[in-house]
Design an enzyme around this catalytic site. Structure first.
Site, PDB file in Angstrom:
ATOM      1  N   THR A  27      -9.646   5.719   2.778  1.00 44.16           N
ATOM      2  CA  THR A  27      -9.641   4.405   3.221  1.00 44.16           C
ATOM      3  C   THR A  27      -8.568   3.673   3.192  1.00 44.16           C
ATOM      4  OG1 THR A  27     -10.588   3.685   1.044  1.00 44.16           O
ATOM      5  CG2 THR A  27     -12.298   4.791   2.081  1.00 44.16           C
ATOM      6  N   ILE A  87      -5.388   6.931  -5.978  1.00 44.74           N
ATOM      7  CA  ILE A  87      -4.866   5.556  -5.737  1.00 44.74           C
ATOM      8  C   ILE A  87      -3.726   5.402  -4.807  1.00 44.74           C
ATOM      9  CG2 ILE A  87      -3.916   3.192  -6.624  1.00 44.74           C
ATOM     10  CD1 ILE A  87      -6.666   4.133  -7.774  1.00 44.74           C
ATOM     11  N   LYS A  88      -3.799   4.885  -3.716  1.00 49.75           N
ATOM     12  CA  LYS A  88      -2.863   4.779  -2.699  1.00 49.75           C
ATOM     13  C   LYS A  88      -1.839   3.885  -2.898  1.00 49.75           C
ATOM     14  CE  LYS A  88      -4.379   5.152   1.811  1.00 49.75           C
ATOM     15  NZ  LYS A  88      -5.183   4.976   3.040  1.00 49.75           N
ATOM     16  N   ILE A  89      -0.490   4.283  -3.077  1.00 48.51           N
ATOM     17  CA  ILE A  89       0.562   3.409  -3.307  1.00 48.51           C
ATOM     18  C   ILE A  89       1.436   3.381  -1.943  1.00 48.51           C
ATOM     19  CG2 ILE A  89       2.511   3.265  -4.814  1.00 48.51           C
ATOM     20  CD1 ILE A  89      -0.046   2.857  -6.382  1.00 48.51           C
TER      21      ILE A  89
END
Length: 219
Positions: A27, A87-89
């Site tokens: 997402t 977690i998108k970083i």
């Protein structure tokens, strides 16, 4: 190759999950904003529908803030689903610092907005669980997106790098085929492209022919 769905639309996830082909979900804030529902409600439903990695984005710019935000995101996820959170970083120097810290604390990360093999290598070195090269955006800017996937896969295979490659920003079914041929671990695919992957005119013609012949048999 694993297939993720790139959307936050619960109806789309529910429908395509029913096909038995989904391994995870990615997402982003844009996709979540389109839902018109509270972020937490959407996330809770996604975890119930798909038992696999779910990428949720940290929006901070500084490493320490990314780490704090990542922990806040995870704290709101039911305990039995936390193992699936990534977690998108963003691929920045601050992002790499955050990835290093989160990796040591056992928090999965998906380094996003990657456009080169150099970036993918650095993210993997920092401890990323996943790297997400955006091939469609490269194509849009006159570069060959799949060439970057080829370079990344060669490098990762050469050194047995365990970071998984998520081919992102997929525009059409050929991107999926090319990703699989190059040995990419994952392709994250928009719902409309997943639907196109099902279709073939010869399949439609064959079904029509069989039904027509069956009508003759019944008579």
């Amino acid at each position: 190759m694993k297939l993720f769905i790139d959307t936050a639309d619960i109806n789309e996830i529910k429908e395509i999950a029913s096909w038995g082909i989904l391994d995870g979900v990615t997402t982003n804030p844009t996709l979540l904003a389109k839902c018109g529902r509270s972020l937490q409600d959407v996330i809770d439903e996604i975890f119930k529908l798909v038992d696999g990695p779910i990428s949720l984005e940290a929006l901070s710019e500084k490493a320490e803030d990314m780490v704090t935000e990542a922990k806040q995101i995870i704290s709101k996820i039911p305990q039995n689903y936390r193992k699936n959170v990534a977690i998108k970083i963003p691929m920045t120097s601050e992002g790499l610092k955050a990835v290093k810290i989160l990796c040591k604390e056992g928090i999965k990360t998906n380094v996003t907005l990657i456009f080169s093999a150099n970036q993918a290598l650095l993210a993997a070195k920092a401890g990323a669980t996943f790297v997400s090269p955006f091939i469609g955006r490269l194509d849009d800017n006159g570069q060959e997106g799949m060439r970057v996937i080829e370079e990344i896969m060669e490098i990762f295979c050469n050194y047995d790098i365990q970071t998984e490659v998520i081919v992102a920003s997929i525009r059409h079914p050929i991107h999926v085929i090319e990703s699989a041929r190059l040995g990419a671990d994952i392709a994250t695919v928009p719902p409309d492209v997943l639907r196109k992957m099902i279709k073939h005119p010869l399949t439609d013609a064959g079904i029509k022919s069989f039904l027509k012949d069956w009508e003759k048999v019944k008579k």
